[in-house]
Design a protein around this motif. Structure first.
Motif, PDB file in Angstrom:
ATOM      1  N   ILE A   5       1.191  -0.840  -0.012  1.00 50.58           N
ATOM      2  CA  ILE A   5      -0.359  -0.328  -0.208  1.00 50.58           C
ATOM      3  C   ILE A   5       0.770   1.630  -0.206  1.00 50.58           C
ATOM      4  O   ILE A   5       1.952   1.162   0.580  1.00 50.58           O
ATOM      5  N   ALA A   6       0.277   1.931  -1.222  1.00 48.35           N
ATOM      6  CA  ALA A   6       1.450   3.119  -0.875  1.00 48.35           C
ATOM      7  C   ALA A   6       0.631   4.082  -0.666  1.00 48.35           C
ATOM      8  O   ALA A   6      -0.061   4.322  -1.860  1.00 48.35           O
ATOM      9  N   ALA A 137       9.879   5.555 -10.568  1.00 43.83           N
ATOM     10  CA  ALA A 137      10.743   4.202  -9.765  1.00 43.83           C
ATOM     11  C   ALA A 137      10.266   3.234  -9.052  1.00 43.83           C
ATOM     12  O   ALA A 137      10.723   1.975  -9.167  1.00 43.83           O
ATOM     13  N   PHE A 138       9.300   3.709  -8.378  1.00 42.29           N
ATOM     14  CA  PHE A 138       8.608   2.731  -7.380  1.00 42.29           C
ATOM     15  C   PHE A 138       7.231   2.048  -8.923  1.00 42.29           C
ATOM     16  O   PHE A 138       7.502   1.276  -8.028  1.00 42.29           O
ATOM     17  N   GLU A 139       6.537   2.267  -9.260  1.00 37.72           N
ATOM     18  CA  GLU A 139       5.990   2.200  -9.834  1.00 37.72           C
ATOM     19  C   GLU A 139       6.936  -0.134 -10.248  1.00 37.72           C
ATOM     20  O   GLU A 139       6.219  -0.149 -10.683  1.00 37.72           O
ATOM     21  N   GLY A 140       7.758   1.006 -11.334  1.00 38.49           N
ATOM     22  CA  GLY A 140       8.386   0.129 -11.610  1.00 38.49           C
ATOM     23  C   GLY A 140       9.584  -1.318 -11.035  1.00 38.49           C
ATOM     24  O   GLY A 140       9.178  -2.205 -10.955  1.00 38.49           O
ATOM     25  N   PHE A 141       8.927  -0.965  -9.917  1.00 38.67           N
ATOM     26  CA  PHE A 141      10.119  -1.545  -8.248  1.00 38.67           C
ATOM     27  C   PHE A 141       8.851  -2.278  -7.864  1.00 38.67           C
ATOM     28  O   PHE A 141       8.978  -3.657  -7.907  1.00 38.67           O
ATOM     29  N   TRP A 148      -2.320   1.988  -4.365  1.00 33.85           N
ATOM     30  CA  TRP A 148      -2.527   3.782  -3.745  1.00 33.85           C
ATOM     31  C   TRP A 148      -3.519   4.099  -2.775  1.00 33.85           C
ATOM     32  O   TRP A 148      -5.006   3.582  -2.912  1.00 33.85           O
ATOM     33  N   SER A 149      -3.174   4.572  -1.782  1.00 34.89           N
ATOM     34  CA  SER A 149      -4.691   5.740  -0.380  1.00 34.89           C
ATOM     35  C   SER A 149      -4.185   6.323   0.283  1.00 34.89           C
ATOM     36  O   SER A 149      -2.908   6.756  -0.193  1.00 34.89           O
ATOM     37  N   VAL A 150      -4.720   6.860   1.101  1.00 30.20           N
ATOM     38  CA  VAL A 150      -4.203   7.893   2.175  1.00 30.20           C
ATOM     39  C   VAL A 150      -4.570   7.333   3.638  1.00 30.20           C
ATOM     40  O   VAL A 150      -5.072   5.916   3.725  1.00 30.20           O
TER      41      VAL A 150
END
Length: 159
Positions: A5-6, A137-141, A148-150
């Motif tokens: 969860i980003a 870069a994160f999406e690639g990782f 995605w959330s808060v």
């Protein structure tokens, strides 16, 4: 259930993640990882970056004092690697791994990157803050594994 969860970085990210950690612990979930805040650096214009063990075991400054005129990254990679090793010892049995930021070290496969993979392999939830400039870069990782959330909207079911 393994998941990433980003959360987007903003002015209140650190406080919101700390509140989320507290809520999850109150629900009986075991947490590992680190949360970030800032601390005064006497005589300096910029504050120290401090990581706190999400489980309550330690706090450590991870920024280097490069002087007020320095414009580069102040992260002390050695301090970060030491913290990753400390967090690794508390990972077994945890339900959730908090990672304060997806940064340059993780982008390069260092820092918390191996621990994130280990946590996912163990079926854990990983909660990580990602700045706008690191999103690609994160999406690639993450390879499509992240949602995605808060922090206030995150719900984690106990397995």
């Amino acid at each position: 259930m393994a998941q990433i969860i980003a959360v987007p970085c903003g002015a209140d990210t650190d406080a919101a993640l700390t509140a989320l950690r507290d809520r999850l612990r109150a629900q009986g979930l075991r947490v590992a990882g680190v949360l970030q805040d800032r601390a005064p650096a006497p005589g300096r214009a910029r504050q120290h970056m401090v990581l706190h063990d999400a489980a309550g075991g330690f706090s450590r400054v991870i920024s280097q004092d490069l002087g007020d005129g320095a414009g580069g990254c102040r992260l002390d990679p050695g301090a970060l690697e030491d913290i990753v090793q400390q967090v690794a010892t508390g990972l077994p049995g945890a339900d959730v791994l908090f990672v304060n930021r997806f940064g340059k070290q993780e982008e390069l496969g260092r820092g918390f990157a191996p621990l994130i993979a280990e946590a996912l392999g163990a079926g854990m939830t990983v909660i990580i803050a990602v700045a706008d400039e690191k999103r690609a870069a994160f999406e690639g990782f993450a390879g499509g594994l992240a949602r995605w959330s808060v922090p206030g909207a995150i719900q984690i079911d106990r397995a």
